[in-house]
Design a protein around this motif. Sequence first.
Motif, mmCIF file in Angstrom:
data_model
loop_
_atom_site.group_PDB
_atom_site.id
_atom_site.type_symbol
_atom_site.label_atom_id
_atom_site.label_comp_id
_atom_site.label_asym_id
_atom_site.label_seq_id
_atom_site.Cartn_x
_atom_site.Cartn_y
_atom_site.Cartn_z
ATOM 1 N N UNK A 109 6.758 14.540 0.446
ATOM 2 C CA UNK A 109 5.397 14.964 0.744
ATOM 3 C C UNK A 109 4.497 13.764 0.992
ATOM 4 N N UNK A 110 3.467 13.996 1.793
ATOM 5 C CA UNK A 110 2.408 13.006 1.925
ATOM 6 C C UNK A 110 1.392 13.296 0.821
ATOM 7 N N UNK A 111 1.254 12.395 -0.125
ATOM 8 C CA UNK A 111 0.358 12.686 -1.260
ATOM 9 C C UNK A 111 -1.033 13.125 -0.841
ATOM 10 N N UNK A 112 -1.545 12.540 0.236
ATOM 11 C CA UNK A 112 -2.897 12.885 0.656
ATOM 12 C C UNK A 112 -2.996 14.347 1.076
ATOM 13 N N UNK A 113 -1.963 14.865 1.765
ATOM 14 C CA UNK A 113 -1.986 16.273 2.180
ATOM 15 C C UNK A 113 -2.021 17.197 0.971
ATOM 16 N N UNK A 114 -1.170 16.891 -0.031
ATOM 17 C CA UNK A 114 -1.141 17.705 -1.252
ATOM 18 C C UNK A 114 -2.472 17.590 -1.993
ATOM 19 N N UNK B 178 -13.171 1.736 -5.730
ATOM 20 C CA UNK B 178 -11.842 1.274 -6.140
ATOM 21 C C UNK B 178 -10.796 2.380 -5.972
ATOM 22 N N UNK B 179 -11.146 3.607 -6.348
ATOM 23 C CA UNK B 179 -10.189 4.708 -6.209
ATOM 24 C C UNK B 179 -9.863 4.979 -4.741
ATOM 25 N N UNK B 180 -10.881 4.958 -3.892
ATOM 26 C CA UNK B 180 -10.657 5.210 -2.466
ATOM 27 C C UNK B 180 -9.758 4.135 -1.860
ATOM 28 N N UNK B 181 -9.903 2.900 -2.306
ATOM 29 C CA UNK B 181 -9.119 1.794 -1.731
ATOM 30 C C UNK B 181 -7.636 1.912 -2.070
ATOM 31 N N UNK B 182 -7.266 2.770 -3.027
ATOM 32 C CA UNK B 182 -5.860 2.912 -3.426
ATOM 33 C C UNK B 182 -5.196 4.146 -2.807
ATOM 34 N N UNK B 183 -5.931 4.863 -1.974
ATOM 35 C CA UNK B 183 -5.370 6.058 -1.332
ATOM 36 C C UNK B 183 -4.560 5.652 -0.110
ATOM 37 N N UNK B 184 -3.357 6.179 0.032
ATOM 38 C CA UNK B 184 -2.491 5.893 1.179
ATOM 39 C C UNK B 184 -2.725 6.910 2.287
ATOM 40 N N UNK B 185 -2.945 6.422 3.489
ATOM 41 C CA UNK B 185 -3.059 7.272 4.675
ATOM 42 C C UNK B 185 -1.803 7.078 5.519
ATOM 43 N N UNK B 186 -1.302 8.172 6.072
ATOM 44 C CA UNK B 186 -0.039 8.113 6.803
ATOM 45 C C UNK B 186 -0.248 8.551 8.249
ATOM 46 N N UNK B 187 0.361 7.783 9.157
ATOM 47 C CA UNK B 187 0.541 8.223 10.540
ATOM 48 C C UNK B 187 2.029 8.495 10.719
ATOM 49 N N UNK B 188 2.458 8.713 11.941
ATOM 50 C CA UNK B 188 3.864 9.048 12.159
ATOM 51 C C UNK B 188 4.807 7.933 11.719
ATOM 52 N N UNK B 189 4.379 6.689 11.843
ATOM 53 C CA UNK B 189 5.294 5.589 11.523
ATOM 54 C C UNK B 189 4.673 4.510 10.651
ATOM 55 N N UNK B 190 3.461 4.748 10.158
ATOM 56 C CA UNK B 190 2.794 3.705 9.384
ATOM 57 C C UNK B 190 2.057 4.296 8.179
ATOM 58 N N UNK B 191 1.840 3.436 7.208
ATOM 59 C CA UNK B 191 1.014 3.782 6.053
ATOM 60 C C UNK B 191 -0.080 2.717 5.954
ATOM 61 N N UNK B 192 -1.323 3.135 5.756
ATOM 62 C CA UNK B 192 -2.405 2.156 5.677
ATOM 63 C C UNK B 192 -3.428 2.611 4.638
ATOM 64 N N UNK B 193 -4.300 1.694 4.238
ATOM 65 C CA UNK B 193 -5.385 1.992 3.303
ATOM 66 C C UNK B 193 -6.720 1.589 3.917
ATOM 67 N N UNK B 194 -7.804 2.170 3.360
ATOM 68 C CA UNK B 194 -9.157 1.873 3.840
ATOM 69 C C UNK B 194 -10.067 1.557 2.657
#
Length: 558
Positions: free
Chosen positions: A249-254, A501-517
């Motif tokens: 699962x993509x944690x962000x979706x859940x 700080x909490x937002x900076x630890x959230x992982x965002x996913x694209x089809x082939x990459x994971x990034x943070x903001x």
Amino acid sequence: MSKTHLSLQDKISELRQRFIEQFPARLTIVTEQHQRLSEAPIEQARLAPELHRFFHSVKGTGNSLRFPQLAALADQAETLITQKESALLDAEVLAELGSLLERMVEVHTLESHALRLASAADGFEPDFELNQEQGAASATQNPRLIYLCDDEPDQVAQLMHHLRCFGHDVVHFSTTEAFFDAVLMQPPDAVIMDVHFPQGKIAGTETLANLKRLTDFDLPAIVISGHGDFTSRLSAVRAGCQGYFIKPVKPLDVMLALDELTTPQKEEPLRVLLVDDEPDVASYHALLLEQVGMVVKAVHLPSEAFAALERFSPDLLLVDFYMPACSGKELASIIRQQPEYVGLPILYLSSETDSRKQLSAMGAGVEAFLTKPVVPEELVTTVQLHAERLRLLRSLMIRDSMTGLYNHSTTTELIGKSLAHASRNDEAQTMAMIDIDSFKEVNDTHGHLAGDQVIVTLARLLQSRLRQSDIVGRYGGEEFVVLLKQTTAGQARDLMDTLREDFSRIDFHTSDQCFRCTFSVGISAFPRHASTEPLRLAADQALYRAKALGRNRVEVDP
């Protein structure tokens, strides 16, 4: 019994008692008017409308408060007068009216006696029940308790990390037995459940179904599973699960789906303005609506309606059709001429049963015609349907379509009102301007869909972690504004730093990459800056400093 604790039955009984007690004085006045009419026909132009008004009032009030015999006599009298609308009331009609007034005296005596007997036998019992489910939502956002039941440790750690970033309290169970016992001891706000466990291919969802049968309570639940077969999905639906995600699962979706389930919806009571020149009838209808949680303001003169509209800001207007000096149709027409009230739902209340007159009255832009005596459930349902439709239309106009937050203009308006209230009550308030760092790079590198995901996630984070009393709006693009009520600049800085700080630890996913903001924040305080625009400019300057000093930080207006 205290009036604040009276039941609906008690309140209606009071209205019936008051009507019966006041009726003899009213009957004496109208009997004198009838006598003058009989002796001086020249008085008809002045007195006949008074008689008509009396009989119409008794018919409506009698029907509403369950005095059917009085209402029936008043209906006969009103019909006699109406049939002679264009001519003088002749001696025959006046004699019939006199006979009806005499019978009203007799019926009043009988009704008074029946009411005393009913009171002695524990009072009047209405033959209806009204649902009382509306209530005020919690004033603050408390951490939600989430139970995560999954025996695959690789999935658990990452998911728990993201859930905690959104402020949830998470408890992990590796067996359905431990989960089952924990729910019985302390039910959670929501559940994340795997389907497959060693004891069975659908053991997880079967556990949820068993809990539902045992407790008769639906737990908000989301399924995560390595299997997407029909049997697993069907078991999840039968267990009442609201989401199904395939591992990995993509944690962000859940997280976003779970946040949708657990975020309390702020339900403001529906507001109804009632215009009726009969105080007892207005009180009766107000009681029926208040019983289900609506807030009702009643005025008895059509001329008072405009001031009440401005002060009360109703979701719906309920208007008696027949009123002296200004009819309901005339009042509706006047209101519809004002642009700000073109969309306000208006409903008529009247004992008028002539369908042609009802259709003609609808020409003023009125949504419905409720005939007195109204069925309580019909009144409540009709008012709810029309008022909630207006609420929905207003919501679409004031909220940002992507995030569901207030849009720019609404945010500005609400902040202005909040500052005015804070000024009157000497309260501290703090504004935070929030901007996602390097957002153009996110769009350029990962695409606009990924950028939209970042914006929505930050909006959800703010909604879930801030109080419902705070104002949260999307100011434009990747910029947000928050007004924190009864909060100092120091408290706001600590809160925003935690969110950052909490937002900076959230992982965002694209089809082939994971990034943070990350995001940056500028904070300014009221009453140091006494109105919306100076407060915003000060927060904006602090935000500019946060960007210039390296981003991903909080700066407070000095």
